[in-house]
Design a protein around this motif. Structure first.
Motif, PDB file in Angstrom:
ATOM      1  N   LEU A  82       0.869  -1.178   0.000  1.00 35.82           N
ATOM      2  CA  LEU A  82       0.000   0.000   0.000  1.00 35.82           C
ATOM      3  C   LEU A  82       0.905   1.227   0.000  1.00 35.82           C
ATOM      4  N   GLN A  83       0.978   1.891  -1.142  1.00 30.68           N
ATOM      5  CA  GLN A  83       1.728   3.138  -1.251  1.00 30.68           C
ATOM      6  C   GLN A  83       0.812   4.276  -0.846  1.00 30.68           C
ATOM      7  N   MET A  84       1.209   5.019   0.176  1.00 30.95           N
ATOM      8  CA  MET A  84       0.368   6.083   0.715  1.00 30.95           C
ATOM      9  C   MET A  84       1.074   7.416   0.513  1.00 30.95           C
ATOM     10  N   ASN A  85       0.488   8.277  -0.301  1.00 27.28           N
ATOM     11  CA  ASN A  85       1.038   9.607  -0.580  1.00 27.28           C
ATOM     12  C   ASN A  85       0.093  10.677  -0.045  1.00 27.28           C
ATOM     13  N   LYS A  86       0.629  11.887   0.082  1.00 26.56           N
ATOM     14  CA  LYS A  86      -0.172  13.028   0.555  1.00 26.56           C
ATOM     15  C   LYS A  86      -0.931  12.658   1.833  1.00 26.56           C
ATOM     16  N   LEU A  87      -0.225  12.066   2.772  1.00 31.46           N
ATOM     17  CA  LEU A  87      -0.854  11.610   4.008  1.00 31.46           C
ATOM     18  C   LEU A  87      -1.384  12.779   4.822  1.00 31.46           C
ATOM     19  N   LYS A  88      -2.492  12.516   5.508  1.00 26.93           N
ATOM     20  CA  LYS A  88      -3.157  13.516   6.337  1.00 26.93           C
ATOM     21  C   LYS A  88      -3.254  12.995   7.774  1.00 26.93           C
ATOM     22  N   PRO A  89      -3.392  13.889   8.745  1.00 30.66           N
ATOM     23  CA  PRO A  89      -3.528  13.423  10.127  1.00 30.66           C
ATOM     24  C   PRO A  89      -4.686  12.425  10.302  1.00 30.66           C
ATOM     25  N   GLU A  90      -5.732  12.584   9.522  1.00 31.94           N
ATOM     26  CA  GLU A  90      -6.870  11.665   9.649  1.00 31.94           C
ATOM     27  C   GLU A  90      -6.581  10.275   9.090  1.00 31.94           C
ATOM     28  N   ASP A  91      -5.423  10.091   8.477  1.00 34.74           N
ATOM     29  CA  ASP A  91      -5.009   8.750   8.043  1.00 34.74           C
ATOM     30  C   ASP A  91      -4.341   7.973   9.179  1.00 34.74           C
ATOM     31  N   THR A  92      -4.125   8.625  10.310  1.00 36.54           N
ATOM     32  CA  THR A  92      -3.531   7.957  11.464  1.00 36.54           C
ATOM     33  C   THR A  92      -4.407   6.791  11.896  1.00 36.54           C
TER      34      THR A  92
END
Length: 127
Positions: A82-92
């Motif tokens: 799972l490549q995760m880009n442009k991560l946001k605090p709500e992805d925690t």
């Protein structure tokens, strides 16, 4: 049943990237649909992404991650990513790798369709 082990979690800043890996062993996962789910603090387990490389289903994503996350699987079925880009605090969240049962060839966003689960990898996105 098989065995799944996630790796690659960690702490990243808002807007950063991480790549989660899931090592699959113990049975043939090459034709089995697999997916990623996550559980944020105080929330229910939610679907993130699913992939089927044996059918024409391809990959599907939750609306909240579409365009930012990419799921992929190697042909042998030994690795899910799972490549995760442009991560946001709500992805925690704690991210879980999952695989469907022995005839689970189609992609699915339903947690009950998955028979094998990893132990989870923590992802923390700081603002």
């Amino acid at each position: 049943q098989g065995h799944l082990v996630e790796s690659g979690g960690g702490l990243v800043q808002d807007g950063g990237s991480l790549r989660l890996s899931c090592a699959a062993s113990g049975r043939d996962f090459s034709r089995i649909a697999m997916g990623w789910f996550r559980r944020a603090p105080g929330k229910e387990l939610e679907f993130v992404a699913t992939i089927s490389t044996w059918t024409s289903d391809g990959a599907r994503y939750a609306d909240s991650v579409k365009g930012r996350f990419t799921i992929s699987k190697d042909a042998a079925g030994n690795w899910l990513y799972l490549q995760m880009n442009k991560l946001k605090p709500e992805d925690t969240a704690i991210y879980y790798c999952a695989a469907r049962g022995v005839v689970g060839f189609h992609a699915s966003d339903r947690r009950d369709d998955y028979a094998v689960w990893g132990q989870g990898a923590q992802v923390i996105v700081s603002s």
